[in-house]
Design an enzyme around this catalytic site. Structure first.
Site, short mmCIF file in Angstrom:
data_model
loop_
_atom_site.label_atom_id
_atom_site.label_comp_id
_atom_site.label_asym_id
_atom_site.label_seq_id
_atom_site.Cartn_x
_atom_site.Cartn_y
_atom_site.Cartn_z
CB SER A 1 -0.93 0.00 1.22
OG SER A 1 -1.51 1.28 1.37
CG ASP B 1 -6.89 2.74 -7.91
OD1 ASP B 1 -7.26 2.00 -6.97
OD2 ASP B 1 -6.22 3.77 -7.74
CE LYS C 1 -7.26 -0.43 -3.52
NZ LYS C 1 -6.19 0.43 -2.98
NE ARG D 1 -10.01 4.46 -9.25
CZ ARG D 1 -9.59 5.64 -9.76
NH1 ARG D 1 -9.90 5.97 -10.99
NH2 ARG D 1 -8.86 6.47 -9.04
C1 S3P Z 1 -3.13 5.54 -3.78
C2 S3P Z 1 -2.76 4.27 -3.53
C3 S3P Z 1 -3.63 3.09 -3.80
C4 S3P Z 1 -4.78 3.43 -4.74
C5 S3P Z 1 -5.43 4.73 -4.40
C6 S3P Z 1 -4.42 5.85 -4.43
C7 S3P Z 1 -2.22 6.64 -3.44
O1 S3P Z 1 -4.14 2.64 -2.57
O2 S3P Z 1 -5.74 2.40 -4.73
O3 S3P Z 1 -6.46 5.01 -5.31
O4 S3P Z 1 -2.39 7.75 -3.93
O5 S3P Z 1 -1.27 6.39 -2.65
P1 S3P Z 1 -3.28 1.64 -1.63
O6 S3P Z 1 -1.98 2.27 -1.44
O7 S3P Z 1 -4.01 1.51 -0.34
O8 S3P Z 1 -3.24 0.37 -2.43
#
Ligand code: S3P
Length: 445
Positions: free
Chosen positions: A172, A324, A351, A398
């Protein structure tokens, strides 16, 4: 976000043609406002995404003391308060639907000796925050949260934070970023070990704002280390077009017969291009043109033409670089010859909605044969006629946009129960898609 649910229906459309530019990247937009607020001086942000999620972050940064204004040319200036000098907000911080905004701001607040209360909409209030709160607790941050570490919650940073070495238990970028942001104000070095690489916008932007940050390869993955208590200096940020928004026009162009379109200025950061790789493996007629550098990121124009796609297996290792994009990939997969198997999707469960369940329900409603497991999805390609269903979006932008794309290429129109949620990331989605020739009608539900 609007309280009224508004349905939208996408109908089988003629060829989609033209050149479009989708709005600024959401990840970079959040971070530009945050680092602008933490820096000393005035940062100028061009191409900022003006969608609900980012506006919520802007409001939070104002509540923490930053001054944010939009100039006549649309550029946004952020007058920062300086690291360590954030004000304690005198009202709750409402992040609406925004996971990134809320989680990264928890790192920022936790790094300061102030208290703040975080609230959000029904979707955000269901999402797990422990992934960010646990490392912050290790650093000495006090937390009062609802059962299961969910919003609403209040955090209070200590006078002096303990720097930590934190190995990410989930892939993440949000968790990585929250720990690094807290570490900015800790005495000494804070490190994050990232066994699986995730988007690196935080690292790039911290460096641009003058943070002392280093990246090394360790035995257990990337090690990112920030040295705390070094002032950040204001920096101008150019926000490239969001590849996660571009994905909808790209997939629509591939599956609506006769289409040929170009999406301009799309960010090509390799930590975000998993969908492009996958579509190319599926045999997409997709070319990346005019590759250049803008504000420290590679960008390019993506030209697609309607293509005969084939089913592929998407490995789990690719998930962080297209996390995403699985909802819209599942739509492309429905038009491919053969099955597409997507693996390593456990993060989709947490999500804006349980995206694996929401996608499966949407596919089922539209006659698309598929199978799901705890962390995988298999979509059978071209079979019988598809479409004609109504899809529940569960406050997930989404899901709404992916199933509207389905309707453009289906045999029968597809309705989504709520398009208001699209405002969180891509407010110009409807006019942009209609400009390409998409038939999408909106009405109050
Ligand atoms: C993001 C990281 C992702 C993604 C989110 C934006 C970011 O989430 O799904 O839309 O800007 O750091 P995770 O880091 O929890 O996977």
């Amino acid at each position: 976000m609007s309280e009224t649910r508004q349905a939208a229906t996408a109908s089988p459309s003629g060829p989609l043609t033209g050149r479009v530019r989708v709005p600024g990247d959401k990840s970079i937009s959040h971070r530009a406002l945050m680092l602008g607020a933490l820096a000393v001086g005035r940062s100028r942000v061009t191409g900022l995404l003006t969608a609900e999620d980012v506006m919520a972050t802007g409001a939070a940064m104002r509540a923490l003391g930053a001054t944010i204004t939009t100039g006549p040319d649309g550029a946004v200036t952020v007058d920062g308060v300086g690291l360590g000098a954030l004000a304690e907000p005198d009202h709750v911080l409402d992040f609406g639907n925004a996971g990134t905004g809320s989680r990264l701001t928890m790192g920022i607040v936790g790094g300061h000796p102030i208290a703040a209360t975080f609230v959000g909409d029904a979707s955000l209030s269901r999402r797990p925050m422990g992934r960010v709160l646990n490392p912050l607790r290790e650093m000495g941050v006090a937390v009062i949260a609802r059962e299961g570490d969910r919003l609403p919650l209040t955090i209070k940073g200590p006078k002096s934070l303990a720097p930590i070495v934190y190995r990410l238990p989930v892939a993440s970028a949000q968790v990585k970023s929250a720990v690094l942001f807290a570490g900015l104000n800790a005495p000494g070095e804070t490190s994050v070990i990232e066994p699986v690489p995730t988007r690196d916008h935080t690292e790039r932007m911290l460096t641009a704002f003058g943070a002392k940050l280093r990246r090394e390869a360790g035995p257990d993955g990337n090690i990112i280390t920030v040295a705390g208590r070094n002032p950040l200096t204001a920096c101008d940020v150019i926000v490239p077009a969001d590849p996660s928004s571009a994905a909808f026009a790209i997939v629509a162009g591939l599956i609506v017969p006769g289409s040929e379109l170009v999406v301009e200025d799309v960010m090509l950061n390799p930590s975000r291009t998993g969908l492009i790789t996958t579509l190319q493996e599926m045999g997409a007629d997709l070319a990346i043109e005019n590759v250049r550098n803008a504000g420290g990121e590679e960008i390019g124009d993506i030209r697609v033409a309607a293509s005969r796609l084939k089913g592929v297996t998407v490995p789990a290792s690719r998930a962080p670089s297209m996390i995403d994009e699985y909802p819209v990939l599942s739509i492309a997969a429905a038009f491919a010859d053969g099955a597409t198997l997507m693996e390593g999707l456990d993060e989709l469960r947490v999500k804006e909605s349980d995206r694996l369940a929401a996608v499966a329900a949407g596919l089922a409603a539209n006659g698309i044969v598929h199978e799901t497991g705890p962390d995988w999805l298999r979509v059978e390609g071209r079979g019988g006629k598809v479409g004609g269903g109504t899809v529940l979006t569960h406050l997930d932008h989404r899901i709404a946009m992916s199933f509207l794309v389905l309707g453009l290429a289906a045999d029968k129109a597809v309705t989504v129960d709520d398009h208001a949620t699209i405002q969180t990331s891509f407010p110009s989605f409807m006019p942009l898609m209609r400009g390409l020739g998409a038939e999408i009608a909106t009405e109050a539900a």
